[in-house]
Design a protein around this motif. Structure first.
Motif, PDB file in Angstrom:
ATOM      1  N   GLY A  15     105.496  -0.592  91.379  1.00 15.28           N
ATOM      2  CA  GLY A  15     104.762  -1.532  90.545  1.00 15.28           C
ATOM      3  C   GLY A  15     105.639  -2.570  89.879  1.00 15.28           C
ATOM      4  O   GLY A  15     105.136  -3.590  89.391  1.00 15.28           O
ATOM      5  N   ASP A  16     106.954  -2.337  89.839  1.00 16.66           N
ATOM      6  CA  ASP A  16     107.862  -3.356  89.312  1.00 16.66           C
ATOM      7  C   ASP A  16     107.826  -4.572  90.243  1.00 16.66           C
ATOM      8  O   ASP A  16     107.513  -4.452  91.429  1.00 16.66           O
ATOM      9  N   THR A  17     108.176  -5.716  89.702  1.00  9.48           N
ATOM     10  CA  THR A  17     108.225  -6.942  90.491  1.00  9.48           C
ATOM     11  C   THR A  17     109.675  -7.334  90.703  1.00  9.48           C
ATOM     12  O   THR A  17     110.484  -7.279  89.783  1.00  9.48           O
TER      13      THR A  17
ATOM     14  N   LYS B   2     108.284 -13.469  95.324  1.00  6.98           N
ATOM     15  CA  LYS B   2     108.049 -12.309  94.452  1.00  6.98           C
ATOM     16  C   LYS B   2     107.371 -11.209  95.244  1.00  6.98           C
ATOM     17  O   LYS B   2     106.471 -11.482  96.043  1.00  6.98           O
TER      18      LYS B   2
ATOM     19  N   ASP C 107     105.932  -6.984  94.747  1.00  7.31           N
ATOM     20  CA  ASP C 107     105.720  -5.783  93.948  1.00  7.31           C
ATOM     21  C   ASP C 107     106.277  -4.611  94.739  1.00  7.31           C
ATOM     22  O   ASP C 107     105.963  -4.460  95.932  1.00  7.31           O
TER      23      ASP C 107
ATOM     24  N   THR D 262     110.281  -6.622  85.587  1.00  8.67           N
ATOM     25  CA  THR D 262     110.557  -7.691  86.543  1.00  8.67           C
ATOM     26  C   THR D 262     112.065  -7.813  86.670  1.00  8.67           C
ATOM     27  O   THR D 262     112.768  -7.899  85.670  1.00  8.67           O
TER      28      THR D 262
ATOM     29  N   ALA E 189     105.339  -2.536  83.659  1.00 12.21           N
ATOM     30  CA  ALA E 189     106.183  -2.743  84.829  1.00 12.21           C
ATOM     31  C   ALA E 189     107.272  -3.752  84.492  1.00 12.21           C
ATOM     32  O   ALA E 189     107.070  -4.671  83.710  1.00 12.21           O
TER      33      ALA E 189
END
Length: 126
Positions: free
Chosen positions: A55-57, A97, A99, A28, A26
């Motif tokens: 699922g990326d942050t 942050k 997700d 960021t 994933a």
């Protein structure tokens, strides 16, 4: 075990490792890059063309006590009105942050007037 069985096992192991590494890769993304989350960035331009995936942050860096970042629904994004209270701990820290979930993700600054001034972000994650 014959020579063919051993090489078949190695191929299967290699494939499994490749699949696992793809699942945990994933990305960021820092919103606004070095400028961060504030009133001086066009967030539509910033997000345009980025390959966001579920699922990326996504990370919001902002001046502590001045801004915040709140995940909202479509109607809150459109109206710039937050129904849920912003996390005061996040506001004090200067970092938030999230997700990304598959589909459309909406974020705004919940400080009155900031969303209307452009502190809003719509991200589509595949």
């Amino acid at each position: 075990m014959g020579r063919g069985m051993c090489s078949a096992s190695l191929v299967a192991l290699g494939f499994a490792l490749l699949v696992c590494s793809a699942m945990v890769s994933a990305e960021t993304y820092v919103v606004g890059d070095s400028k961060g989350w504030g009133l001086s960035v066009s967030y539509d331009s910033w997000s345009n063309g980025k390959p966001f995936a579920a699922g990326d942050t996504i990370v919001f860096n902002f001046q502590a006590g001045v801004h915040n970042a709140v995940a909202v629904g479509a109607s809150e994004y459109q109206s710039c009105k937050v129904r849920t209270a912003a996390d005061s701990a996040t506001m004090a820290s200067g970092t938030a942050k999230f997700d990304l979930k598959k589909g459309v993700n909406y974020f705004i600054c919940g400080v009155p007037g900031h969303c209307a001034a452009g502190m809003k972000l719509r991200v589509v994650a595949n």
